[in-house]
Design a protein around this motif. Structure first.
Motif, PDB file in Angstrom:
ATOM      1  N   LEU A 275       0.644  -1.279  -0.034  1.00  0.00           N
ATOM      2  CA  LEU A 275       0.085  -0.062  -0.050  1.00  0.00           C
ATOM      3  C   LEU A 275       0.931   1.189  -0.021  1.00  0.00           C
ATOM      4  O   LEU A 275       1.778   1.456   0.797  1.00  0.00           O
ATOM      5  N   GLN A 276       0.572   2.261  -0.790  1.00  0.00           N
ATOM      6  CA  GLN A 276       0.946   3.469  -1.011  1.00  0.00           C
ATOM      7  C   GLN A 276       0.059   4.664  -0.816  1.00  0.00           C
ATOM      8  O   GLN A 276      -0.835   4.570  -1.964  1.00  0.00           O
ATOM      9  N   ILE A 277      -0.077   5.438   0.160  1.00  0.00           N
ATOM     10  CA  ILE A 277      -1.104   6.621  -0.001  1.00  0.00           C
ATOM     11  C   ILE A 277      -0.363   7.692  -0.478  1.00  0.00           C
ATOM     12  O   ILE A 277       0.674   8.176   0.319  1.00  0.00           O
ATOM     13  N   VAL A 278      -0.835   8.309  -1.390  1.00  0.00           N
ATOM     14  CA  VAL A 278      -0.247   9.646  -1.926  1.00  0.00           C
ATOM     15  C   VAL A 278      -1.400  10.821  -1.788  1.00  0.00           C
ATOM     16  O   VAL A 278      -2.565  10.630  -2.088  1.00  0.00           O
ATOM     17  N   ARG A 279      -0.757  11.636  -0.667  1.00  0.00           N
ATOM     18  CA  ARG A 279      -1.802  12.837  -0.512  1.00  0.00           C
ATOM     19  C   ARG A 279      -1.688  13.803  -1.624  1.00  0.00           C
ATOM     20  O   ARG A 279      -0.538  14.326  -1.831  1.00  0.00           O
ATOM     21  N   GLY A 280      -2.448  14.018  -2.498  1.00  0.00           N
ATOM     22  CA  GLY A 280      -2.697  14.944  -3.685  1.00  0.00           C
ATOM     23  C   GLY A 280      -1.840  16.257  -3.441  1.00  0.00           C
ATOM     24  O   GLY A 280      -0.732  16.260  -4.021  1.00  0.00           O
ATOM     25  N   PRO A 281      -2.116  16.935  -2.515  1.00  0.00           N
ATOM     26  CA  PRO A 281      -1.374  18.216  -2.261  1.00  0.00           C
ATOM     27  C   PRO A 281      -0.097  18.242  -2.183  1.00  0.00           C
ATOM     28  O   PRO A 281       0.692  19.020  -2.329  1.00  0.00           O
TER      29      PRO A 281
ATOM     30  N   ASP B 290      -5.112  10.232  -2.590  1.00  0.00           N
ATOM     31  CA  ASP B 290      -6.070  10.648  -1.768  1.00  0.00           C
ATOM     32  C   ASP B 290      -6.228  12.157  -2.153  1.00  0.00           C
ATOM     33  O   ASP B 290      -5.260  12.747  -2.801  1.00  0.00           O
ATOM     34  N   GLU B 291      -7.618  12.606  -2.253  1.00  0.00           N
ATOM     35  CA  GLU B 291      -7.670  14.071  -2.611  1.00  0.00           C
ATOM     36  C   GLU B 291      -7.272  14.021  -4.231  1.00  0.00           C
ATOM     37  O   GLU B 291      -6.690  15.027  -4.707  1.00  0.00           O
ATOM     38  N   LEU B 292      -7.697  12.933  -5.116  1.00  0.00           N
ATOM     39  CA  LEU B 292      -7.182  13.033  -6.567  1.00  0.00           C
ATOM     40  C   LEU B 292      -7.352  14.346  -7.340  1.00  0.00           C
ATOM     41  O   LEU B 292      -6.510  14.680  -7.997  1.00  0.00           O
ATOM     42  N   ASP B 293      -8.630  15.018  -6.681  1.00  0.00           N
ATOM     43  CA  ASP B 293      -9.091  16.037  -7.445  1.00  0.00           C
ATOM     44  C   ASP B 293      -7.880  17.312  -7.184  1.00  0.00           C
ATOM     45  O   ASP B 293      -7.830  18.183  -8.183  1.00  0.00           O
ATOM     46  N   SER B 294      -7.027  17.215  -6.404  1.00  0.00           N
ATOM     47  CA  SER B 294      -5.790  18.309  -6.274  1.00  0.00           C
ATOM     48  C   SER B 294      -4.938  17.966  -7.094  1.00  0.00           C
ATOM     49  O   SER B 294      -4.017  19.115  -7.484  1.00  0.00           O
TER      50      SER B 294
END
Ligand code: ATP
Length: 330
Positions: A123-129, A169-173
């Protein structure tokens, strides 16, 4: 019942229902080194009852979902269990990715984590911003770096590569419709880089992409085409039954510790929390617990016997007052 897992040959593996009294013995073999807890978990999580997803998700701490997730699992998760050689023979093309969208705190990231556990994913969680940088080319480099580990595994291990679950996460950003802001060329370059990485590896099978967003409409349409983030699922606020399940998950540990009074009525609480998200329900229980702990503290905090803290209905009522919540109806 006594179950032994002989992992040397698949044929020796023992199948059975796990009950409270089940003793599990792990033996080391060339195939599996039972050296740490993580690997033991890896063996256990291979079991998935696709026909009782509600129980599966509950066991992973995700409440309020059941069969509505079945289609997602059929298209995204189940195919990943097909041996790759067979998948190639029958020309099975894996779905590359999914976007979970909906209001904040409804469990989108939690579901992504659960999926990763189920497929034994890396698992790798990438925070958009976090991707954006003012330095020229740096944001694109960060996007490339996200895929590095998966690419390396694929080169080194081929079909034996673990599945990489990459959650944006927060792909829209990071994936806003291109050209929306002509002065912001970094945003467009980031979307292009993401498209390049996904397309470059769409034939490869060791990456599963998950995006989460509160604003699906902002995401670049090209990213949502087949072979990319092609599945979309709305994760809404939980209904009464869902809220009860989420509350149960959140009080479980307190119950084990004897820190939940019988005065707390979860049925009533589920009724009264219309419009609460999973995150809001978790916060409600947490706040009530802190209030109970504070109540249990005597004049001198050093003398506190923490085991005396017990969440009463009055703590829940006070927690209600402290959390400013807005929400929708069922
Ligand atoms: N369905 C659920 N079951 C159990 N806990 C939940 C659920 N939904 C939310 N929670 C609780 O809320 C926390 C936040 O959930 P999560 O981050 O998955 O929400 P999200 O939908 O991704 O939110 P955001 O859109 O704000 O990023 C979780 O860590 C968990 O404690």
């Amino acid at each position: 019942m006594r179950v032994s897992f002989a992992t040397q040959k698949a044929g020796n593996a023992c199948r059975g229902k796990l009950v409270k009294q089940t003793e599990i013995h792990f033996f080391e073999s060339d195939l599996f080194k039972v050296s740490d807890q993580k690997e033991v978990k890896m063996i256990l999580r291979r079991d998935l009852n696709i026909h009782d997803l509600a129980a599966e998700m509950k066991s992973l701490g995700v409440g309020g979902f059941g069969n509505e997730l079945k289609d997602v699992f059929s298209m995204l998760v189940v195919p990943r269990f097909i041996p790759q050689e067979y998948a190639r023979e029958v020309r099975c093309k894996y779905k590359q990715g999914i976007i979970f969208h909906g209001p904040p705190g409804t469990g989108k990231t939690l579901i992504a984590r659960a999926i990763s556990k189920i497929v034994n994913g890396k698992l790798q969680i990438v925070r958009g911003p976090e991707i954006f940088s003012n330095f020229m080319g740096s944001s694109e480099a960060k996007i490339r770096a996200v895929f590095n580990s998966a690419i390396n595994d694929l080169i080194e291990k081929g079909d034996k590569s673990p599945l990489h679950v990459i959650v944006f996460d927060e792909l829209d950003s990071i994936a806003r419709e291109k050209g929306i802001n002509p002065s912001d060329t970094t945003a467009d370059r980031v979307v292009n880089q993401l498209l390049t990485m996904i397309d470059g590896y769409s034939e490869l099978s060791n990456v599963l992409l998950v995006g989460t967003t509160n604003q699906l409409e902002l995401i670049d349409k090209a990213l949502m085409r087949p072979g990319r983030f092609e599945l979309h699922m709305e994760i809404g606020l939980p209904n009464e039954a869902g809220r009860k399940e989420i509350l149960r998950i959140n009080v479980k540990r307190l119950q084990w510790k004897g820190a939940l009074s019988s005065s707390v009525n979860l049925d009533e609480l589920a009724k009264e929390t219309k419009g609460f998200s999973g995150a809001a329900l978790a916060a409600l229980i947490q706040t009530a617990f802190f209030l109970a702990v504070t109540r249990a503290v005597p004049e001198n905090i050093a003398d506190t016997v923490w085991a005396d803290a017990k969440v009463e209905q009055e703590d829940i009522d006070r927690a209600f007052g402290k959390l400013k919540l807005t929400g929708r109806t069922d």
